[in-house]
Design an enzyme around this catalytic site. Sequence first.
Site, PDB file in Angstrom:
ATOM      1  N   HIS A   1      -3.410   5.866   3.826  1.00 17.03           N
ATOM      2  CA  HIS A   1      -4.146   4.697   3.421  1.00 17.03           C
ATOM      3  C   HIS A   1      -3.599   3.403   4.067  1.00 17.03           C
ATOM      4  O   HIS A   1      -4.584   2.709   4.542  1.00 17.03           O
ATOM      5  CB  HIS A   1      -4.229   4.465   1.823  1.00 17.03           C
TER       6      HIS A   1
ATOM      7  N   ASP B   1       0.699  -1.187  -0.014  1.00 18.26           N
ATOM      8  CA  ASP B   1       0.163  -0.143  -0.054  1.00 18.26           C
ATOM      9  C   ASP B   1       1.105   1.130   0.029  1.00 18.26           C
ATOM     10  O   ASP B   1       2.122   1.108  -0.661  1.00 18.26           O
ATOM     11  CB  ASP B   1      -0.909   0.022   1.328  1.00 18.26           C
TER      12      ASP B   1
ATOM     13  N   SER C   1     -11.317  -0.879  -0.146  1.00 25.48           N
ATOM     14  CA  SER C   1     -10.018  -0.951   0.541  1.00 25.48           C
ATOM     15  C   SER C   1     -10.230  -1.275   2.105  1.00 25.48           C
ATOM     16  O   SER C   1      -9.227  -1.680   2.618  1.00 25.48           O
ATOM     17  CB  SER C   1      -9.473   0.364   0.430  1.00 25.48           C
TER      18      SER C   1
END
Length: 879
Positions: free
Chosen positions: A401, A349, A585
């Site tokens: 994220h 990520d 996600s």
Amino acid sequence: MKTHNRKFPYFKPVPLLYIILCIILTILTGCEYSDSEKDKKTYSVSGTIQVNENTAIDSDLNDPNFNSRSNDSFNEAQLIANPVNLGGYVNKKYSGSEGESYYTGDEYDYFSVSMSGDETITLYIADTDNADLDLYLYDSSGTSIRSEGPSSMESVSPWSADYYNIVVFAYDGASNYNLIINASGNAKAIVSEQHISDDFVPGEFIVRFDDNALKNLPESSPYQLSEEMGLQHKAGEHGRPILMQWGDNVTEKHKAFSALGIEEDAAGERHLGIQKQPLKEKKDTLRIARALRKRKDILYCEPNYIRKPLIVPDDEYYSTQWHYPLINLPEAWEVTTGTENDVIVAVIDTGVLVDHPDLMDQLVNGYDFISSAQRSNDGDGIDDNPDDPGDLAAGSSSSFHGTHVAGTIAASTNNSIGIAGISWSARIMPLRVLGIGGGSSYDILQAIRFASGLANNSGTTPAIKAHIINLSLGGGSYSHSEQETYSLAREQGVIIIAAAGNSATDQPLYPASYDGVISVCAVDANKELSYYSNYGSTIDVAAPGGDMTRDRNGDTHGDGVLSTCGDDSSNSDIQMTYKFYQGTSMAAPHMSGVVALMKSIHPGLAPVDLDLLLESGTITEDIGNTGWDNRFGSGLIDAYKAVDEASGEGELPPVLSIDPDRLSVGYAGTTGVLTVQNLGGGTLNIESVTYDSDWLTVSEKAVDSNGLGSYLVTVSRDNPVELKGGAYSAVVAFKIAGGNSKNLIVLMQVAGEYDATADAGYQYILLLDSNTYENRYQVEATATNGEYYYEFPEVKSGYYHILAGTDSDNDFYIGDAGEAIGAYLSFDQPRELHINQDLGGLDFTSGFNLNLSGNASVGSTVQSQTIMRMQSRKKEVNP
């Protein structure tokens, strides 16, 4: 048509007019524009902005464009909802930015609200460096309490059911704030009364005698006193609680009835439906306990309650993680918390904030595989530092994220701070591949190879390869090199899990759609497909991804997924925080965390084993069409079923599950559905369903012979009597035959004089240049029926981002702490738009998205925010 071949003899002497006529004729005859002509066209861009139903705005702000109404005194108190998430602003005279209240001051905000006595009122202060705000609470009689700072958060609770006035006071300076009222979680569940549905030992009593009363009876022993009451002494002595019981037969019980003056009530028992022996014995136990409590020589008497071991994390924000009960994770933790064997989950990520207090002890060595120095934002190419410097995903603020994804899988749990992770002892291998503008396929492949113990561009491999890879990323094109690499990783025994995508389409997204990769779609708190989630033939399983436009449990936070995060919007050091995000996600790491629990108790679990379990429906809840379907795959992952299957220990005992465990119907709702099921093995029968309020009814909707299935909850605001405006709560109890009960809380609001329409304030909607983040176009909107419609009528072709938010403090920045913020497609995953045609239906959410701090020292920032300079709010900014 080739217009230059047409002849216009009358205009040969005038070439300029001839050319003009040719151009006109070309347009009329439908010939296409050249590329340069097309670039001069403009297009319409429009959509709707939604806000959570419990969102409200302070009626007087510093923004001159906002239609302010004074709420500066008790007489002008603004009527607000309960629950509510309200954005506001107060200031001393000449404090803060120039605006509506700068010269006059707005020191007090008064709010009037009805509360049941079980709520918590919390004030989040945005700017504690330049302001000191105090929180006051007054009941209808004028009794008050005060919570004061300086502090970034202050909290008070009402002491009874009443109408209250809440006052936010600017003691010094100026600041935005968020005022939140929500249920404490107790509602009416914690009471001193004793109920037949409670779990206790029939015929046993815990009695505490008054020591002063016993001084007059020096010769009386516990045995003698018990005999006088028709009971038997079982344990304990004077000066401490004593355990008593009735005898072993009905005669002994009636002996106690006689001694205590209790009359038989056979007719009443038949009316109440408690003729069955277990219920009758429990009812008789409560009747004797009630009689004993009336004696002057007894301080208290209560049943001998049965307590069972429960694993409930003590993490500060665990109660807001609704997404864990949705997949029966608390029940799974009774089987394992993941401590049996170390499991490594590679999070490929944006990297991870390695110093986050809820993650720093959960990490193994990782790597940064971003080969582009420009994209990496850390000044170099690949290296062994996977720390996330930020991706500037929303201009001047980053998404962090990967940190959010990692927290869901394995945040430190039971450590009194932050959130709980799914697998308490799993370890995260942070692999950084996404930077500014995303990441390249080649860099991602290197991370896959590293995690799987295969040769890669780092020249190294981990000491222990990852057992699971989580990929909350994707794109739309098939790649032979990617498919080959994922197949190689799977051959190494690595389980690969990926997000299905957020485009609300059935078109394949990769890597989720590759063979050997588990594709995870997203559901909301109602177990319905989230509005943004992809679906289709490649979906394998569903998991919670959230929906920030809803608030099913009435906690005032939109139903996003709360996890670890960061905040770099203040141009200072990155602050370690917690934020609500939504998306597939967020769904994928739920699946990864559950698989980590499975691997902990069954280390030999192979990718093919997991495939078979999913295909058979053994570890999922079938929430769509029977069997596999193209919306949910094999169904919603069920953590309890998954660890049960992985343990291989055979059938578990019956376990009653009620979903949800707290139901809010808000101001407008009249019904809700409860799902009651046996998560374990054996047989479980529902003996009775009771509720304690006459405005509530519970009826069977689709229930089997054991009483399991779906129940319909119906509320009435005007029957049997019309209810006054305010907040109401009730407890519904499901009693297991021969066992204990499980309760859930139902919350309802009655609007009364209050306008319950959601409103996040005056919204500025900006169309930003994707390259420079310059504000190229701007429109404004006010809420209508809880929504904002916006349209940019004349937009030139180009690449843009859409951002929306409020400016309560009038500092010409939208989305400051304490203000609303939103972006298309979502704030945490903004989507670039190529505008070369009219675009409509670009819908997204805006609201007060709390940015929670795990440590008071990291700062006082309140909400998930992007600070974009508003170059003009008075007129549209044209390129």
